[in-house]
Write a protein that holds these residues in place. Sequence first.
Motif, PDB file in Angstrom:
ATOM      1  N   MET A 169       1.346 -41.608  20.427  1.00  0.00           N
ATOM      2  CA  MET A 169       2.460 -40.947  19.736  1.00  0.00           C
ATOM      3  C   MET A 169       2.135 -39.475  19.491  1.00  0.00           C
ATOM      4  O   MET A 169       1.015 -39.138  19.097  1.00  0.00           O
ATOM      5  CB  MET A 169       2.714 -41.624  18.391  1.00  0.00           C
ATOM      6  CG  MET A 169       3.439 -42.939  18.545  1.00  0.00           C
ATOM      7  SD  MET A 169       3.983 -43.551  16.972  1.00  0.00           S
ATOM      8  CE  MET A 169       2.450 -43.683  16.116  1.00  0.00           C
ATOM      9  N   GLU A 211       4.777 -38.371  11.139  1.00  0.00           N
ATOM     10  CA  GLU A 211       3.495 -38.734  10.514  1.00  0.00           C
ATOM     11  C   GLU A 211       3.265 -38.047   9.167  1.00  0.00           C
ATOM     12  O   GLU A 211       2.634 -38.611   8.286  1.00  0.00           O
ATOM     13  CB  GLU A 211       2.328 -38.354  11.438  1.00  0.00           C
ATOM     14  CG  GLU A 211       2.178 -39.236  12.667  1.00  0.00           C
ATOM     15  CD  GLU A 211       1.271 -40.441  12.432  1.00  0.00           C
ATOM     16  OE1 GLU A 211       0.774 -40.610  11.307  1.00  0.00           O
ATOM     17  OE2 GLU A 211       1.087 -41.216  13.382  1.00  0.00           O
ATOM     18  N   TYR A 215       4.548 -49.335  14.137  1.00  0.00           N
ATOM     19  CA  TYR A 215       5.401 -48.574  15.064  1.00  0.00           C
ATOM     20  C   TYR A 215       5.511 -49.319  16.390  1.00  0.00           C
ATOM     21  O   TYR A 215       4.640 -50.122  16.745  1.00  0.00           O
ATOM     22  CB  TYR A 215       4.871 -47.140  15.258  1.00  0.00           C
ATOM     23  CG  TYR A 215       3.387 -47.008  15.508  1.00  0.00           C
ATOM     24  CD1 TYR A 215       2.834 -47.276  16.753  1.00  0.00           C
ATOM     25  CD2 TYR A 215       2.529 -46.599  14.493  1.00  0.00           C
ATOM     26  CE1 TYR A 215       1.480 -47.129  16.979  1.00  0.00           C
ATOM     27  CE2 TYR A 215       1.169 -46.455  14.706  1.00  0.00           C
ATOM     28  CZ  TYR A 215       0.650 -46.721  15.960  1.00  0.00           C
ATOM     29  OH  TYR A 215      -0.698 -46.591  16.174  1.00  0.00           O
ATOM     30  N   ALA A 248      -0.077 -49.859  14.182  1.00  0.00           N
ATOM     31  CA  ALA A 248      -1.494 -50.160  14.255  1.00  0.00           C
ATOM     32  C   ALA A 248      -1.976 -50.353  12.827  1.00  0.00           C
ATOM     33  O   ALA A 248      -1.432 -49.746  11.896  1.00  0.00           O
ATOM     34  CB  ALA A 248      -2.256 -49.012  14.906  1.00  0.00           C
ATOM     35  N   ARG A 283     -10.791 -44.970  14.936  1.00  0.00           N
ATOM     36  CA  ARG A 283     -10.422 -43.556  14.794  1.00  0.00           C
ATOM     37  C   ARG A 283     -11.552 -42.814  14.082  1.00  0.00           C
ATOM     38  O   ARG A 283     -12.119 -43.326  13.121  1.00  0.00           O
ATOM     39  CB  ARG A 283      -9.170 -43.411  13.936  1.00  0.00           C
ATOM     40  CG  ARG A 283      -7.966 -44.226  14.359  1.00  0.00           C
ATOM     41  CD  ARG A 283      -6.873 -44.054  13.320  1.00  0.00           C
ATOM     42  NE  ARG A 283      -5.692 -44.851  13.561  1.00  0.00           N
ATOM     43  CZ  ARG A 283      -5.503 -46.089  13.101  1.00  0.00           C
ATOM     44  NH1 ARG A 283      -6.433 -46.692  12.365  1.00  0.00           N
ATOM     45  NH2 ARG A 283      -4.384 -46.735  13.344  1.00  0.00           N
ATOM     46  N   ARG A 291      -5.608 -40.051  13.203  1.00  0.00           N
ATOM     47  CA  ARG A 291      -4.437 -40.615  13.890  1.00  0.00           C
ATOM     48  C   ARG A 291      -3.855 -39.664  14.927  1.00  0.00           C
ATOM     49  O   ARG A 291      -2.856 -39.992  15.567  1.00  0.00           O
ATOM     50  CB  ARG A 291      -3.337 -40.928  12.853  1.00  0.00           C
ATOM     51  CG  ARG A 291      -3.603 -42.146  12.002  1.00  0.00           C
ATOM     52  CD  ARG A 291      -2.546 -42.294  10.916  1.00  0.00           C
ATOM     53  NE  ARG A 291      -1.212 -42.562  11.415  1.00  0.00           N
ATOM     54  CZ  ARG A 291      -0.655 -43.776  11.537  1.00  0.00           C
ATOM     55  NH1 ARG A 291      -1.336 -44.833  11.187  1.00  0.00           N
ATOM     56  NH2 ARG A 291       0.567 -43.930  11.993  1.00  0.00           N
TER      57      ARG A 291
HETATM   58  N1  GLY Z   1      -1.501 -42.339  15.961  1.00  0.00           N
HETATM   59  C1  GLY Z   1      -1.225 -43.490  15.220  1.00  0.00           C
HETATM   60  C2  GLY Z   1      -2.406 -44.301  14.896  1.00  0.00           C
HETATM   61  O1  GLY Z   1      -3.532 -43.831  14.941  1.00  0.00           O
HETATM   62  O2  GLY Z   1      -2.235 -45.432  14.564  1.00  0.00           O
END
Ligand code: GLY
Length: 399
Positions: free
Chosen positions: A69, A75, A274, A287, A330, A356
Amino acid sequence: MRPFRKEAAFCLPVRKWRGPVAQRSDIVVIGGGIIGLAVARKLCLAGCAVTVLEQHRTGRGASWAAAGMLAPHCEFDEPDPYFILCRTGLERYAGFIETLKEETGCPIDYNATGMIYPALSDRRQAKLETRYERHRREGVPVERLTVREARRLEPDLSNQVRMALRYPDDHQVENRDVVTALAKSVRLHGGKVREGVTVRSIVLDGPRVTGVDTTDGLWNAPKVVIAMGCRSRYLDGVSPAHQVPVRPVRGQILALRTGAVPPFRHTIFTHEVYLVPRSDGRLIVGATIEEAGFRDEVTLGGVLQLFRGALGLAPGLASCPLESTWSGLRPVARDGWPVLGATGTPGLFAASGHGRNGILLAPLTGDLIAEAILNDRVPAIMQPFLPDRFYPIEPEEAN
Ligand code: GLY
């Protein structure tokens, strides 16, 4: 004609040289994820000799796990410097993808239809109404949709939706296509990409970095970039004061098989879950956000949360086959913001902590880190993300 064959007596055995001779690059990038590759590409384009050292396979960590995304407007709730960074990243993205496709001939699935952010409760509706007013004042392209308008655009949305916002400028990209193309681009521009090479430690001469010690020998390089994602903190040889303070935050994701054509044209975004439609008929459902250390498993609880969220947004998805599940870690810094630029160790740079927004920020990170390395310059937009914001306060400063 018979092929020429050397006489055995003249065939000397070829031995791989394992002596103390080190390899050399202008710049070593540790980590072959999307960030490391984007940094390497930019430096290669500037004519530098660049080597990317990747412990496993390029782009197979968080860069592979992501949903792709490109969504700063969805966000972020506040127009803070992190939002500005992400919005700048988005402005450059479509052009970056076009260039990358031309350079490499690789297909990259890019979807610029926009995102829909629906409200399923009174509380969320109130938040979205406030967000709508603020974004309009700030000049952010946003549309307010009634239930009927939202369901006309996306008929598979739940009839529980109260209203929705549409962000036409938030996009999404097949992140796996991007990392594949980036690795090819780095090689096409003369960079080396070494997979299966673990960096054991950085090598120092006094305070300055002079290279890295790896499972494949020594690499001399006057500049080294840490782009190791959630492992960026764990690099031997870096002074504890100059470590990149990121930790892993797990995201579990799943893919549904929805048929030849995905049920949605837009990405459907909420902060809980999402739905990202891919043109090959998969629907990515993401997620979770979990503190699970380095455990990258998929759990029953995680999948359940995704199922519930997805069915809340679109009950019709219940009949879709589940294609696959996976998770990624992440890299998230102590304050949640990226860590970009020169560390306190001369020659050592950080490009990590993108949380993210790693896919979104990769091209911009490449530009910013190249600027810092090549011109010793900190662009204004990068200032709030410098690593020195974490450095210990000297006793005299604390008074
Ligand atoms: N970019 C969305 C996530 O890390 O879940």
